[in-house]
Design an enzyme around this catalytic site. Structure first.
Site, PDB file in Angstrom:
ATOM      1  N   PHE A  30       0.836  -1.209   0.000  1.00  0.00           N
ATOM      2  CA  PHE A  30       0.000   0.000   0.000  1.00  0.00           C
ATOM      3  C   PHE A  30       0.870   1.258   0.000  1.00  0.00           C
ATOM      4  O   PHE A  30       1.826   1.361   0.771  1.00  0.00           O
ATOM      5  CB  PHE A  30      -0.910   0.015   1.231  1.00  0.00           C
ATOM      6  N   CYS A  36      -6.663  15.250   1.183  1.00  0.00           N
ATOM      7  CA  CYS A  36      -8.060  14.973   0.846  1.00  0.00           C
ATOM      8  C   CYS A  36      -8.890  16.136   1.360  1.00  0.00           C
ATOM      9  O   CYS A  36      -8.760  16.511   2.525  1.00  0.00           O
ATOM     10  CB  CYS A  36      -8.559  13.668   1.449  1.00  0.00           C
ATOM     11  N   CYS A  40     -14.945  13.220   4.943  1.00  0.00           N
ATOM     12  CA  CYS A  40     -16.083  12.407   5.382  1.00  0.00           C
ATOM     13  C   CYS A  40     -16.050  12.271   6.911  1.00  0.00           C
ATOM     14  O   CYS A  40     -14.972  12.071   7.477  1.00  0.00           O
ATOM     15  CB  CYS A  40     -15.994  11.008   4.771  1.00  0.00           C
ATOM     16  N   CYS A  43     -14.423   9.032   8.095  1.00  0.00           N
ATOM     17  CA  CYS A  43     -13.135   8.664   7.482  1.00  0.00           C
ATOM     18  C   CYS A  43     -12.227   7.952   8.502  1.00  0.00           C
ATOM     19  O   CYS A  43     -12.047   8.435   9.618  1.00  0.00           O
ATOM     20  CB  CYS A  43     -12.436   9.918   6.963  1.00  0.00           C
ATOM     21  N   ASP A  44     -11.649   6.823   8.104  1.00  0.00           N
ATOM     22  CA  ASP A  44     -10.753   6.102   9.026  1.00  0.00           C
ATOM     23  C   ASP A  44      -9.279   6.389   8.723  1.00  0.00           C
ATOM     24  O   ASP A  44      -8.391   5.737   9.263  1.00  0.00           O
ATOM     25  CB  ASP A  44     -11.041   4.587   9.037  1.00  0.00           C
ATOM     26  N   THR A  45      -9.035   7.369   7.830  1.00  0.00           N
ATOM     27  CA  THR A  45      -7.631   7.756   7.557  1.00  0.00           C
ATOM     28  C   THR A  45      -7.505   9.279   7.649  1.00  0.00           C
ATOM     29  O   THR A  45      -6.873   9.913   6.809  1.00  0.00           O
ATOM     30  CB  THR A  45      -7.176   7.264   6.167  1.00  0.00           C
ATOM     31  N   GLU A 102      -7.399   3.339  -5.445  1.00  0.00           N
ATOM     32  CA  GLU A 102      -8.651   3.571  -4.726  1.00  0.00           C
ATOM     33  C   GLU A 102      -8.872   5.077  -4.652  1.00  0.00           C
ATOM     34  O   GLU A 102      -8.010   5.807  -4.152  1.00  0.00           O
ATOM     35  CB  GLU A 102      -8.577   2.978  -3.319  1.00  0.00           C
ATOM     36  N   HIS A 198      -9.054  -6.565   7.076  1.00  0.00           N
ATOM     37  CA  HIS A 198      -7.806  -6.192   7.748  1.00  0.00           C
ATOM     38  C   HIS A 198      -8.083  -5.688   9.161  1.00  0.00           C
ATOM     39  O   HIS A 198      -7.243  -5.840  10.055  1.00  0.00           O
ATOM     40  CB  HIS A 198      -7.032  -5.148   6.934  1.00  0.00           C
TER      41      HIS A 198
HETATM   42 FE1  SF4 Z   1     -11.129  11.525   1.913  1.00  0.00          FE
HETATM   43 FE2  SF4 Z   1     -11.333   9.922   4.053  1.00  0.00          FE
HETATM   44 FE3  SF4 Z   1     -13.521  10.539   2.606  1.00  0.00          FE
HETATM   45 FE4  SF4 Z   1     -11.617   8.922   1.596  1.00  0.00          FE
HETATM   46  S1  SF4 Z   1     -12.942   8.482   3.360  1.00  0.00           S
HETATM   47  S2  SF4 Z   1     -12.668  10.614   0.558  1.00  0.00           S
HETATM   48  S3  SF4 Z   1      -9.758   9.831   2.493  1.00  0.00           S
HETATM   49  S4  SF4 Z   1     -12.251  11.968   3.817  1.00  0.00           S
END
Ligand code: SF4
Length: 204
Positions: A30, A36, A40, A43-45, A102, A198
């Site tokens: 990865f 970004c 969201c 969002c998990d990142t 992705e 995962h």
């Molecule tokens: Fe951006 Fe996170 Fe939404 Fe993906 S999930 S589009 S990384 S805010």
């Protein structure tokens, strides 16, 4: 500037198991890009949203870090399509890697060199129409009942691309939403379920 010296903001790289979507279960390396602007709630990142000057790596550095066992590379984020990936993907392709991406689909996708494009659309910033015909997989995150109609709206745009259609429970809502997803897929079998295995396996 030589292609090898082009640099990108990279949050992290790691070799693990793809936990989501059609290729769930395969070994993959990865490359997580920073940046970004969709933000969201679930969002998990979130740590990848901010672009940090110190995190820029050259194509040469990114490629040098990949171990010799790797066959498939997953480029993710953040939103990797905020960047023109061609300097990186063209070299990865020449080296024989299979390249998956992705993306939310809300930026132009330069699909040359890319073997598999997963679009996970977001209500806050919908995909560019031109991207629907490029995708191999549509992955909709399901948090609540209204997301099923969003999934059908997105599948409508995708219908000519003959892509894999996945519904994925939002991790924190798993217990509540999973029975609804199972029931929905049984009634609408064009969809398949995507679980974040995962997270179940407790690996990155
Ligand atoms: Fe951006 Fe996170 Fe939404 Fe993906 S999930 S589009 S990384 S805010």
């Amino acid at each position: 500037m030589k292609i090898n010296n082009v640099s990108f903001p990279i949050k992290e790289t790691f070799y693990s198991i793809q936990g989501e979507g059609f290729f769930s279960g395969i070994a993959a390396y990865f490359i997580r890009f920073e940046g970004c602007n969709i933000q969201c709630d679930w969002c998990d990142t979130k740590s990848s949203w901010k672009i940090e000057k110190k995190d820029f790596l050259t194509v040469h550095q990114i490629i040098n870090n990949i171990n010799e066992k790797v066959k498939t590379i997953v480029i993710t984020g953040g939103e990797p399509m905020m960047w023109n990936l061609t300097p990186l993907t063209s070299i990865l392709k020449k080296k024989g890697y299979r390249i998956h991406v992705e993306t939310s689909g809300s930026y132009p996708i330069h699909e040359k060199d890319i073997d598999w494009i997963t679009i996970s659309p977001k209500k806050k910033k919908r995909p560019l129409k031109e991207n629907y015909k490029k995708m191999n997989e549509l992955k909709i995150i399901i948090c609540n009942d209204s997301d099923f109609s969003f999934a059908e709206e997105q599948a409508f745009y995708a219908k000519k691309s003959n892509c894999v259609l996945c519904l994925q429970p939002e991790w924190k809502n798993n217990i509540k939403i999973l029975p609804k997803i199972i029931s929905y897929i049984k009634n609408h079998p064009k969809w398949k379920i995507s679980l974040q295995i995962h997270k179940i396996l407790n690996i990155p």
